[in-house]
Design an enzyme around this catalytic site. Structure first.
Site, PDB file in Angstrom:
ATOM      1  N   HIS A  91     -31.117  18.431 -10.208  1.00 16.04           N
ATOM      2  CA  HIS A  91     -31.329  19.497  -9.232  1.00 16.04           C
ATOM      3  C   HIS A  91     -31.881  18.882  -7.954  1.00 16.04           C
ATOM      4  CE1 HIS A  91     -32.331  23.426  -7.657  1.00 16.04           C
ATOM      5  NE2 HIS A  91     -33.555  22.984  -7.376  1.00 16.04           N
ATOM      6  N   GLY A 130       0.810  -1.227   0.000  1.00 19.09           N
ATOM      7  CA  GLY A 130       0.000   0.000   0.000  1.00 19.09           C
ATOM      8  C   GLY A 130       0.834   1.264   0.000  1.00 19.09           C
ATOM      9  N   GLY A 135       2.815  23.919   1.049  1.00 22.59           N
ATOM     10  CA  GLY A 135       2.414  23.075  -0.080  1.00 22.59           C
ATOM     11  C   GLY A 135       1.199  22.246   0.337  1.00 22.59           C
ATOM     12  N   VAL A 181      12.512  29.927   6.933  1.00 20.49           N
ATOM     13  CA  VAL A 181      12.820  29.492   8.299  1.00 20.49           C
ATOM     14  C   VAL A 181      14.340  29.438   8.455  1.00 20.49           C
ATOM     15  CG1 VAL A 181      12.669  27.568   9.900  1.00 20.49           C
ATOM     16  CG2 VAL A 181      10.684  28.224   8.546  1.00 20.49           C
TER      17      VAL A 181
END
Ligand code: NAI
Length: 475
Positions: free
Chosen positions: A448, A37, A190, A245
């Site tokens: 709708h 996975g 990001g 930073v």
């Protein structure tokens, strides 16, 4: 003769390639050093979406009074959230293992590396060999006609002083949070930084985003980000752009992040810091150099068919650095499996992008910025969710759908900021893929009341034919 394919990596790219190749009659060996996975199922897309759902529920609870529902209070249980997330992840990982078995795919747990270039096995037409170091330290060699490298990517930690301090986390760490932090400073605006920022902001954490570039979500359509910014502010998410930073230090209460911003130095205090400054392809420990495969820090180089400079060796997914999206990896997996098995697969570079924040962002095709740069003439039409009945009923009337067409009235770009943007964007998938025009969509009746009507109206707006748009807003 039966084709033998070796796949390195069992993430969405690798396991999808394995299944498709097996469907086509190949004998497949898949090598994975961790859980099947990959990042997506174990520490990326799926766990974050489990928490995104937690965040969504919390947002709904906070808004309950607007819906006429009185609540005496609610509490958040980080342990239970983790249990739920783990349950979802395990179910999916086991599902992938079952699919491997059902498709007669051999799965080997271990670390794979390629043979040296001078070895016979890498010569064209020769069987290719992959060395596997098994969990017990022993080694095994497997052979195949083709190799698909789908080794993924890892979090990138820039060389910031103090990045190794306790409480400074990457996405791999924060996904297993044991408690909800009081405050969180996110380095990098990001997708990863914004998604975790949105989740923890909903949980009540004080979130501050620090982004080096002039804008967060740099790759997203500019107008979308412009509209998003005030929404983030309203939610209490503090955003500092053009801010680098410099260092992180430990304080009595937590961590202090020193930032060089537009207005000079800033000192930000947080109980935790998340570094979300990008991901890098997993090109190490595969003996790519020894095998003579061309690669750099952006990934393994491939041609359009995802074949490396060595015939019969392919690289798909994050490791080729092209998209770094699970669905792009899976599609490349199918494409390459089919190509190896002799089917000239129709590839696609039209990859939808979805960002799971509040509200969601989704896009497909060209942005205005790209078209301006290319000097392409285009038209835009926007429909606001504030004029869509279903969005208002959901209590989510913020945002818009923008559709872009070219000079021939073909739809070439769709950008959505709003509820269920990640689902609605799929209306645009066949339309842009099939190069449909506004006139083609006009006669496609939309039900709708649905959010999809907002998309339909945005498309009609390109011909000045949107019904629920006051004439002054038509252009
Ligand atoms: P990213 O490359 O999208 O964003 C990293 C950001 O950090 C950039 O904007 C960069 O300017 C900034 N940055 C880097 N160093 C910095 C510093 N020292 N100080 C301040 N800002 C700094 O990488 P991200 O968000 O880590 O995601 C990695 C990949 O995973 C991306 O390709 C993304 O598309 C993918 N992904 C996709 C998701 C989705 O489709 N929903 C979810 C999560 C990840």
């Amino acid at each position: 003769m039966e084709k033998r394919i070796i796949i390195i990596g069992g993430g969405p790219g690798g396991y999808t390639a394995a299944i498709r190749a097996a469907q086509l009659g190949a004998k497949v060996t898949l090598i994975e050093k961790e859980a099947l996975g990959g990042t997506c199922l174990n520490k990326g897309c799926i766990p974050t979406k489990a928490f995104y759902r937690n965040a969504e529920l919390v947002n709904n609870l906070k808004a309950s009074a607007d819906f006429g529902i009185g609540l005496s209070g609610f509490s958040l249980d980080a342990g239970k959230m983790q249990e739920r997330k783990d349950g979802i992840v395990n179910q999916l990982v086991n599902g992938v293992a079952q699919l491997m078995k059902a498709n007669n795919i051999e799965v080997i747990n271990g670390k794979a590396s390629l043979e040296d270039a001078h070895s016979e096995s890498l010569k064209e037409e020769a069987l290719k060999k992959v060395k596997i170091t098994l969990e017990d330290g022993s080694e095994k060699v497997v052979e195949g006609d083709s190799i698909i490298i789908a080794s993924g990517s890892h979090t990138f930690v820039p060389p910031i002083k103090g990045a190794d301090l306790e409480g400074v986390l990457t996405s791999d760490d924060i996904i297993n949070f044991k408690e909800i932090p009081e405050s969180l400073i996110v380095i990098g605006g990001g997708v990863i930084g914004m998604e975790f920022g949105a989740i923890f902001n909903s949980f009540g954490t004080k979130v501050t985003i620090v982004e080096a570039l002039p804008s967060i979500l740099n790759m997203v359509d500019g107008e979308t980000v412009k509209r998003l910014n005030p929404m983030l502010k309203k939610k209490g998410i503090e955003v500092h752009t053009s801010a680098m930073v410099k260092s992180i230090e430990k304080t009595e209460d937590g961590l202090q992040v020193k930032v060089e911003g537009k207005k000079g130095e800033l000192l930000l205090e947080g109980s935790k810091v998340l570094i979300a400054a990008g991901r890098r392809p997993n090109v190490e420990n595969l003996n790519l150099e020894g095998a003579g495969i061309i690669y750099d820090r952006k990934g393994i180089g491939t041609d359009k068919g995802f074949e490396t400079n060595i015939k019969g060796i392919y690289a798909i997914g994050d490791v080729n650095g092209k998209w770094m999206l699970a669905h792009a990896a899976s599609h490349q997996g199918v494409e390459v499996a089919e190509r190896i098995m002799g089917i000239e697969s129709a590839g696609s570079t039209l990859i939808p992008n979805c960002i799971f924040i509040f509200p969601e962002i989704a896009s497909l095709g060209a942005t205005e910025e790209q078209l301006k740069e290319q000097g392409v003439n285009y038209k835009t039409s926007k429909f606001l969710f504030g004029a869509n009945g279903k969005a208002l009923a959901l209590g989510e009337g913020e945002g818009f759908i923008k559709v872009i067409s070219d000079e021939e009235n073909r739809i070439i770009g769709v950008h959505i900021l709003g509820p269920h943007a990640s689902d609605i964007i799929h209306e645009a998938v066949p339309i842009i893929n099939e190069k449909l025009k506004v006139e083609d969509v006009k006669h496609m009746v939309h039900a709708h009341p649905t959010l999809s009507e907002a998309f339909y109206e945005a498309v009609l707006g390109l011909n000045n034919e949107a019904i629920h748009l006051v004439p002054s807003r038509r252009k």
